[in-house]
Design a protein around this motif. Structure first.
Motif, PDB file in Angstrom:
ATOM      1  N   THR A  61       0.835  -1.200   0.000  1.00 20.08           N
ATOM      2  CA  THR A  61       0.000   0.000   0.000  1.00 20.08           C
ATOM      3  C   THR A  61       0.872   1.253   0.000  1.00 20.08           C
ATOM      4  OG1 THR A  61      -1.631  -1.218   1.287  1.00 20.08           O
ATOM      5  CG2 THR A  61      -1.883   1.159   1.215  1.00 20.08           C
ATOM      6  N   LEU A  62       1.911   1.219   0.825  1.00 20.67           N
ATOM      7  CA  LEU A  62       2.825   2.354   0.922  1.00 20.67           C
ATOM      8  C   LEU A  62       3.482   2.629  -0.431  1.00 20.67           C
ATOM      9  CD1 LEU A  62       3.889   4.265   3.161  1.00 20.67           C
ATOM     10  CD2 LEU A  62       5.790   2.692   3.474  1.00 20.67           C
ATOM     11  N   ALA A  63       3.929   1.567  -1.093  1.00 22.76           N
ATOM     12  CA  ALA A  63       4.571   1.722  -2.397  1.00 22.76           C
ATOM     13  C   ALA A  63       3.604   2.322  -3.410  1.00 22.76           C
ATOM     14  CB  ALA A  63       5.082   0.358  -2.890  1.00 22.76           C
ATOM     15  N   GLU A  64       2.357   1.845  -3.391  1.00 18.54           N
ATOM     16  CA  GLU A  64       1.354   2.382  -4.314  1.00 18.54           C
ATOM     17  C   GLU A  64       1.077   3.850  -4.024  1.00 18.54           C
ATOM     18  OE1 GLU A  64      -1.879  -0.322  -3.775  1.00 18.54           O
ATOM     19  OE2 GLU A  64      -0.913  -1.891  -4.956  1.00 18.54           O
ATOM     20  N   ASP A  65       1.015   4.169  -2.727  1.00 14.83           N
ATOM     21  CA  ASP A  65       0.765   5.560  -2.325  1.00 14.83           C
ATOM     22  C   ASP A  65       1.894   6.475  -2.786  1.00 14.83           C
ATOM     23  OD1 ASP A  65      -1.608   4.847  -1.209  1.00 14.83           O
ATOM     24  OD2 ASP A  65      -0.918   4.892   0.873  1.00 14.83           O
ATOM     25  N   VAL A  66       3.137   6.001  -2.690  1.00 17.09           N
ATOM     26  CA  VAL A  66       4.285   6.799  -3.134  1.00 17.09           C
ATOM     27  C   VAL A  66       4.208   7.008  -4.647  1.00 17.09           C
ATOM     28  CG1 VAL A  66       6.800   6.797  -3.445  1.00 17.09           C
ATOM     29  CG2 VAL A  66       5.819   6.142  -1.232  1.00 17.09           C
ATOM     30  N   LEU A  67       3.936   5.920  -5.376  1.00 15.87           N
ATOM     31  CA  LEU A  67       3.895   6.000  -6.838  1.00 15.87           C
ATOM     32  C   LEU A  67       2.798   6.944  -7.327  1.00 15.87           C
ATOM     33  CD1 LEU A  67       4.545   2.271  -7.774  1.00 15.87           C
ATOM     34  CD2 LEU A  67       6.096   4.203  -8.080  1.00 15.87           C
ATOM     35  N   GLU A  68       1.709   6.996  -6.579  1.00 14.44           N
ATOM     36  CA  GLU A  68       0.613   7.856  -6.999  1.00 14.44           C
ATOM     37  C   GLU A  68       0.605   9.176  -6.252  1.00 14.44           C
ATOM     38  OE1 GLU A  68      -3.017   5.552  -7.070  1.00 14.44           O
ATOM     39  OE2 GLU A  68      -1.903   3.890  -7.978  1.00 14.44           O
ATOM     40  N   ALA A  69       1.750   9.465  -5.590  1.00 13.64           N
ATOM     41  CA  ALA A  69       1.957  10.743  -4.895  1.00 13.64           C
ATOM     42  C   ALA A  69       0.879  11.052  -3.860  1.00 13.64           C
ATOM     43  CB  ALA A  69       2.087  11.872  -5.907  1.00 13.64           C
ATOM     44  N   ARG A  70       0.409   9.999  -3.185  1.00 11.44           N
ATOM     45  CA  ARG A  70      -0.612  10.216  -2.150  1.00 11.44           C
ATOM     46  C   ARG A  70       0.024  10.482  -0.789  1.00 11.44           C
ATOM     47  NH1 ARG A  70      -4.307   5.906  -4.636  1.00 11.44           N
ATOM     48  NH2 ARG A  70      -2.889   4.438  -3.671  1.00 11.44           N
ATOM     49  N   VAL A  71       1.301  10.121  -0.652  1.00 11.69           N
ATOM     50  CA  VAL A  71       1.982  10.372   0.624  1.00 11.69           C
ATOM     51  C   VAL A  71       3.297  11.115   0.374  1.00 11.69           C
ATOM     52  CG1 VAL A  71       1.052   8.399   1.885  1.00 11.69           C
ATOM     53  CG2 VAL A  71       3.129   8.120   0.539  1.00 11.69           C
ATOM     54  N   ASP A  72       3.774  11.772   1.417  1.00 13.79           N
ATOM     55  CA  ASP A  72       5.060  12.451   1.371  1.00 13.79           C
ATOM     56  C   ASP A  72       6.166  11.402   1.238  1.00 13.79           C
ATOM     57  OD1 ASP A  72       6.758  14.915   1.984  1.00 13.79           O
ATOM     58  OD2 ASP A  72       7.453  13.456   3.461  1.00 13.79           O
ATOM     59  N   GLN A  73       7.063  11.600   0.276  1.00 16.78           N
ATOM     60  CA  GLN A  73       8.096  10.596   0.018  1.00 16.78           C
ATOM     61  C   GLN A  73       9.021  10.378   1.205  1.00 16.78           C
ATOM     62  OE1 GLN A  73      10.018  10.108  -3.555  1.00 16.78           O
ATOM     63  NE2 GLN A  73       8.157  10.317  -4.768  1.00 16.78           N
ATOM     64  N   ASP A  74       9.389  11.478   1.902  1.00 20.98           N
ATOM     65  CA  ASP A  74      10.277  11.336   3.051  1.00 20.98           C
ATOM     66  C   ASP A  74       9.608  10.520   4.160  1.00 20.98           C
ATOM     67  OD1 ASP A  74      12.212  12.764   1.772  1.00 20.98           O
ATOM     68  OD2 ASP A  74      11.679  14.684   2.702  1.00 20.98           O
ATOM     69  N   ALA A  75       8.343  10.847   4.431  1.00 22.65           N
ATOM     70  CA  ALA A  75       7.607  10.117   5.468  1.00 22.65           C
ATOM     71  C   ALA A  75       7.455   8.646   5.085  1.00 22.65           C
ATOM     72  CB  ALA A  75       6.231  10.749   5.684  1.00 22.65           C
ATOM     73  N   ALA A  76       7.192   8.411   3.793  1.00 29.84           N
ATOM     74  CA  ALA A  76       7.049   7.031   3.318  1.00 29.84           C
ATOM     75  C   ALA A  76       8.362   6.274   3.481  1.00 29.84           C
ATOM     76  CB  ALA A  76       6.609   7.024   1.855  1.00 29.84           C
ATOM     77  N   GLY A  77       9.476   6.976   3.226  1.00 29.70           N
ATOM     78  CA  GLY A  77      10.794   6.347   3.388  1.00 29.70           C
ATOM     79  C   GLY A  77      11.048   5.940   4.822  1.00 29.70           C
ATOM     80  N   VAL A  78      10.692   6.828   5.751  1.00 30.86           N
ATOM     81  CA  VAL A  78      10.863   6.523   7.175  1.00 30.86           C
ATOM     82  C   VAL A  78       9.974   5.337   7.561  1.00 30.86           C
ATOM     83  CG1 VAL A  78      10.526   7.384   9.520  1.00 30.86           C
ATOM     84  CG2 VAL A  78      11.524   8.881   7.791  1.00 30.86           C
ATOM     85  N   ALA A  79       8.717   5.380   7.109  1.00 24.82           N
ATOM     86  CA  ALA A  79       7.773   4.299   7.426  1.00 24.82           C
ATOM     87  C   ALA A  79       8.287   2.968   6.881  1.00 24.82           C
ATOM     88  CB  ALA A  79       6.392   4.612   6.846  1.00 24.82           C
ATOM     89  N   ALA A  80       8.833   2.998   5.651  1.00 26.49           N
ATOM     90  CA  ALA A  80       9.345   1.765   5.042  1.00 26.49           C
ATOM     91  C   ALA A  80      10.526   1.216   5.841  1.00 26.49           C
ATOM     92  CB  ALA A  80       9.749   2.022   3.594  1.00 26.49           C
ATOM     93  N   ARG A  81      11.397   2.121   6.320  1.00 28.29           N
ATOM     94  CA  ARG A  81      12.538   1.662   7.126  1.00 28.29           C
ATOM     95  C   ARG A  81      12.062   1.027   8.424  1.00 28.29           C
ATOM     96  NH1 ARG A  81      15.293   6.133   5.336  1.00 28.29           N
ATOM     97  NH2 ARG A  81      15.007   7.343   7.222  1.00 28.29           N
ATOM     98  N   ILE A  82      11.088   1.657   9.064  1.00 30.56           N
ATOM     99  CA  ILE A  82      10.554   1.110  10.323  1.00 30.56           C
ATOM    100  C   ILE A  82       9.922  -0.266  10.070  1.00 30.56           C
ATOM    101  CG2 ILE A  82       8.798   1.400  12.132  1.00 30.56           C
ATOM    102  CD1 ILE A  82       9.306   4.477  11.840  1.00 30.56           C
TER     103      ILE A  82
END
Ligand SMILES: [Zn+2]
Length: 121
Positions: A61-82
């Motif tokens: 879901t996070l990856a899809e949200d990033v690709l469709e610019a629904r979430v902030d990329q930096d925040a998504a990166g942090v979430a993915a690392r966690i």
């Protein structure tokens, strides 16, 4: 050689080879449905595999949200690392569980081979 006569979910024939006395392969034999669900639920019941499924869905879901610019990329990166760290913790838990199961089996085998008597421990 005879083939399984079942139809797969996608509508095509199964075509797995079965023995002469059988009409269906293991995956399609109605008589073995409970055996199949027992096998599947045993794995699915374990806590780590349930958690893995949840984390995998979240990452997708996070990856899809990033690709469709629904979430902030930096925040998504942090979430993915966690989530990555979380996955490693779940994996470690799964390994511990596996080892405990193996130890239990070894213990049971040893007790059986000693006629139920323990010579040590
Ligand atoms: Zn089949």
């Amino acid at each position: 050689m005879p083939l399984c006569t079942a139809t797969k979910d996608d509508g095509t024939a199964c075509e797995r080879i079965v023995s002469a006395s059988q009409r269906f392969c293991f995956a399609h034999d109605p008589a073995r449905a409970s055996e199949r669900s027992r096998n599947a639920s045993k794995a699915a019941r374990s806590k780590p595999s349930r958690e893995l499924k949840v984390v995998k869905e979240r990452l997708r879901t996070l990856a899809e949200d990033v690709l469709e610019a629904r979430v902030d990329q930096d925040a998504a990166g942090v979430a993915a690392r966690i989530l990555g760290v979380y996955l490693r913790a779940v994996e470690a838990e799964r390994k511990v569980q596996e080892q405990e199961e193996i130890l239990e089996r070894i213990d049971a085998l040893e007790q059986r081979s000693q006629g139920g008597r323990r010579r040590w421990g």
